[in-house]
Scaffold this active site. Structure first.
Site, PDB file in Angstrom:
ATOM      1  N   SER A 166     -12.016 -10.580  -2.544  1.00  0.00           N
ATOM      2  CA  SER A 166     -12.970 -10.424  -3.618  1.00  0.00           C
ATOM      3  C   SER A 166     -12.310 -10.177  -4.983  1.00  0.00           C
ATOM      4  O   SER A 166     -12.952 -10.372  -6.014  1.00  0.00           O
ATOM      5  CB  SER A 166     -13.909  -9.256  -3.306  1.00  0.00           C
ATOM      6  OG  SER A 166     -13.180  -8.044  -3.212  1.00  0.00           O
ATOM      7  N   SER A 180      -8.855  -8.209   0.314  1.00  0.00           N
ATOM      8  CA  SER A 180      -9.190  -8.667  -1.035  1.00  0.00           C
ATOM      9  C   SER A 180      -8.099  -8.568  -2.087  1.00  0.00           C
ATOM     10  O   SER A 180      -8.288  -9.056  -3.196  1.00  0.00           O
ATOM     11  CB  SER A 180     -10.420  -7.934  -1.541  1.00  0.00           C
ATOM     12  OG  SER A 180     -11.549  -8.518  -0.966  1.00  0.00           O
ATOM     13  N   LYS A 187     -10.231  -4.655 -11.979  1.00  0.00           N
ATOM     14  CA  LYS A 187     -11.328  -5.261 -11.224  1.00  0.00           C
ATOM     15  C   LYS A 187     -12.594  -4.485 -11.572  1.00  0.00           C
ATOM     16  O   LYS A 187     -12.554  -3.243 -11.691  1.00  0.00           O
ATOM     17  CB  LYS A 187     -11.014  -5.145  -9.727  1.00  0.00           C
ATOM     18  CG  LYS A 187     -12.046  -5.765  -8.809  1.00  0.00           C
ATOM     19  CD  LYS A 187     -11.631  -5.628  -7.343  1.00  0.00           C
ATOM     20  CE  LYS A 187     -12.583  -6.307  -6.391  1.00  0.00           C
ATOM     21  NZ  LYS A 187     -12.180  -6.158  -4.977  1.00  0.00           N
TER      22      LYS A 187
HETATM   23  N1  GLN Z   1     -13.440 -10.892   2.752  1.00  0.00           N
HETATM   24  C1  GLN Z   1     -13.742  -9.597   3.252  1.00  0.00           C
HETATM   25  C2  GLN Z   1     -15.200  -9.325   3.084  1.00  0.00           C
HETATM   26  O1  GLN Z   1     -15.887 -10.188   2.660  1.00  0.00           O
HETATM   27  C3  GLN Z   1     -12.894  -8.553   2.582  1.00  0.00           C
HETATM   28  C4  GLN Z   1     -13.389  -8.148   1.242  1.00  0.00           C
HETATM   29  C5  GLN Z   1     -12.562  -7.061   0.631  1.00  0.00           C
HETATM   30  O2  GLN Z   1     -11.432  -6.789   1.048  1.00  0.00           O
HETATM   31  N2  GLN Z   1     -13.148  -6.394  -0.356  1.00  0.00           N
HETATM   32  O3  GLN Z   1     -15.687  -8.282   3.370  1.00  0.00           O
END
Ligand code: GLN
Length: 501
Positions: free
Chosen positions: A165, A189, A82
């Site tokens: 994400s 994420s 990532k």
């Molecule tokens: N969807 C969550 C956010 O927007 C989690 C994102 C993540 O785990 N990086 O913050």
């Protein structure tokens, strides 16, 4: 060399590592195969950076080690990271204009540890900007093979989001662009895109994987983890990603490295699976409900028992997370000021104007929204009302889990209330995106390990994951639970329709 019986991209990580070790296929041949496969699938938007010369040089070095008998456990296995992990050999952008083209002088600990075992890096994977998002639509960097920033596409249906994400980390594994990838999970994420793309992913206990070199979003929540098609592959990769890094990450757990494959094969007889009633309320789609129920029935066949439990503050995890995560983000992101590194506005009047223009140009809308919320809840007068209050409830949420674990060994439920939605469906409504995180946020706030296991599909063929949450340091148990399920089912082996064989 004799070619393996199956296409290289259909092999599991464990099988591919084995073929490499037996020298049935070379690391170079493997890297070339996956690089050309990546190119053929660039329409998915998975890669933010690739460099054939770098990858092939790593592959040749792996072949040399395989030939000399000094091979690591992952020698020659191709992976991608990532783009939130910094890497020396590829640009690291976190999906943001702010870091466009940024080259780190060092590798993140997770990246370095996998490289030490001989993993070959195929490149960097798309993600929501600074890992903020649930759809991988918030990306501001142009993907390889594209000419403008675009949402990453779900290989099961190209008009749908892959989740976020770590969207591209899930896409890359589902589309067989690599056997496994790395992701990060701050509020879901790893688990949510794994669920939406039909792959397996685990977020370990907070502190297991070093955060050194992971571009920070919310430091008290960020954790790295693997995504792969099977739990066994995740277990292997996780074993090499984790371990203490005390000098470089003060929240790294001071525990010896673990072999997370060690419980694979244990019986599930008598295992008590806690099913929180709050995870099945209004808003959960029928397809998700039925699939999760069928998965639990499968576990009963394997000898486990269902126990009703309660996590009464589940709903509060959304306001609590969306106060704490932006608060930490506003502080972490203050370093992007146009001076130390990254983007700087071309023209400005004075210092304040330079900061303002640099940050307005460099950060996307969702990131700016979070910086504003975070700054607000930390400011004098609101700190007590919002931030401190959220911290108190965070503790209560953790206590609720400990209460539940008195009656069960693991907790199971949906990963998300629905399957992957259509691209654009929720992009005008940040709150709708936030609400979709309801079942992944509790484990994140408590720092508990959680995983997503492919458990079925809806009528339109979109994947649905089962979430497993363990008590602290129970990764091996979760991975074996997922492994036993995968020995009895084939959801994790199905191939998306939207990709070329
Ligand atoms: N969807 C969550 C956010 O927007 C989690 C994102 C993540 O785990 N990086 O913050």
């Amino acid at each position: 060399m004799t070619r393996p019986d199956t296409d290289l991209h259909d092999l599991s990580l464990v099988a591919l590592a084995d073929q490499l070790r037996q020298r049935k296929v070379s690391a170079l041949e493997t890297a070339q195969h996956f690089l050309s496969r990546a190119k053929a699938h660039d329409a998915l938007g998975a890669y933010l950076a690739r460099d054939e010369d770098v990858t092939l040089a790593q592959a040749r070095a792996a072949d040399a080690r395989l030939a000399s008998g000094h091979a690591g456990a992952l020698e020659g296995v191709p992976l991608a990271h990532k783009d939130i992990f910094v890497t020396r050999d590829f640009a690291s952008t976190a999906g943001s204009r702010m870091l466009k083209g940024y080259r780190s002088p060092f590798d993140a600990t997770v990246v370095a540890r996998l490289a030490e075992q001989g993993a070959v890096t195929l490149g960097k994977l798309n993600c929501d900007e600074f890992a903020m998002g649930s759809s991988n639509e918030n990306t501001a960097v142009v993907a390889v093979g594209h000419d403008k920033p675009e949402p990453v596409r779900n290989p099961w249906n190209l008009d749908h989001i892959p989740g976020g994400s770590s969207g591209a980390s899930a896409v890359a594994v589902a589309a067989r662009l690599m056997p496994a990838s790395t992701g990060t999970d701050t509020g879901g994420s790893i688990r949510q895109p794994a669920s939406f793309c039909g792959v397996t992913g685990i977020k370990p206990t907070y502190g297991r994987a070093s955060r050194y070199g992971m571009i920070a979003f919310a430091s008290s929540l960020d954790q790295a983890g693997p995504m792969a098609r099977s739990a066994e592959d995740c277990a292997v990769l996780l074993s090499h990603m984790c371990g203490p890094d005390l000098d470089r990450d003060s929240t790294s757990l001071d525990l010896p490295r673990e072999d997370f494959t060690r419980a694979l094969g244990d019986s599930l007889k008598g295992l008590r699976i806690g099913v929180p009633k709050e995870f099945f309320g209004a808003g959960v789609s029928d397809a998700v409900r039925t699939t999760v129920d069928a998965a639990l029935a499968q576990y009963e066949k394997l000898g486990a028992v269902r126990v009703p439990v309660s996590l009464p503050r589940t709903e509060l995890s959304i306001p609590v997370y969306y106060i704490i995560a932006p608060a930490e983000a506003s502080s972490n992101l203050s370093r992007f000021d146009g001076v130390k590194f990254g983007h700087r506005a071309a023209q400005y009047k004075d210092l304040a104007d330079m900061y303002r223009k640099t940050r307005s140009e460099g950060f996307g809308a969702e990131v700016q929204r979070r910086i504003m919320i975070g700054t607000y809840v930390l400011s004098h007068g609101y700190y007590d009302a919002y931030y401190l209050q959220a911290q108190k409830i965070r503790r209560m949420l953790s206590d609720d889990f400990q209460q539940a674990f008195k009656d069960c060994d693991v907790i199971a439920g949906p990963v998300a209330p629905s399957v992957a939605w259509r691209i654009g469906e929720k992009s005008a409504d940040p709150l709708a995106n936030y609400l979709a995180d309801i079942f992944t946020l509790p484990a994140s706030l408590a720092g508990l390990p959680g995983m997503s296991v492919p458990a079925g599909f809806d009528a339109a063929g979109m994947p649905i994951g089962l979430q497993l949450i363990g008590n602290y340091l129970q990764e091996s148990r979760l991975l074996n639970m997922a492994h036993q399920f995968q020995l009895a089912t084939d959801f994790h082996t199905r191939k998306p329709q939207g990709i070329r064989a």
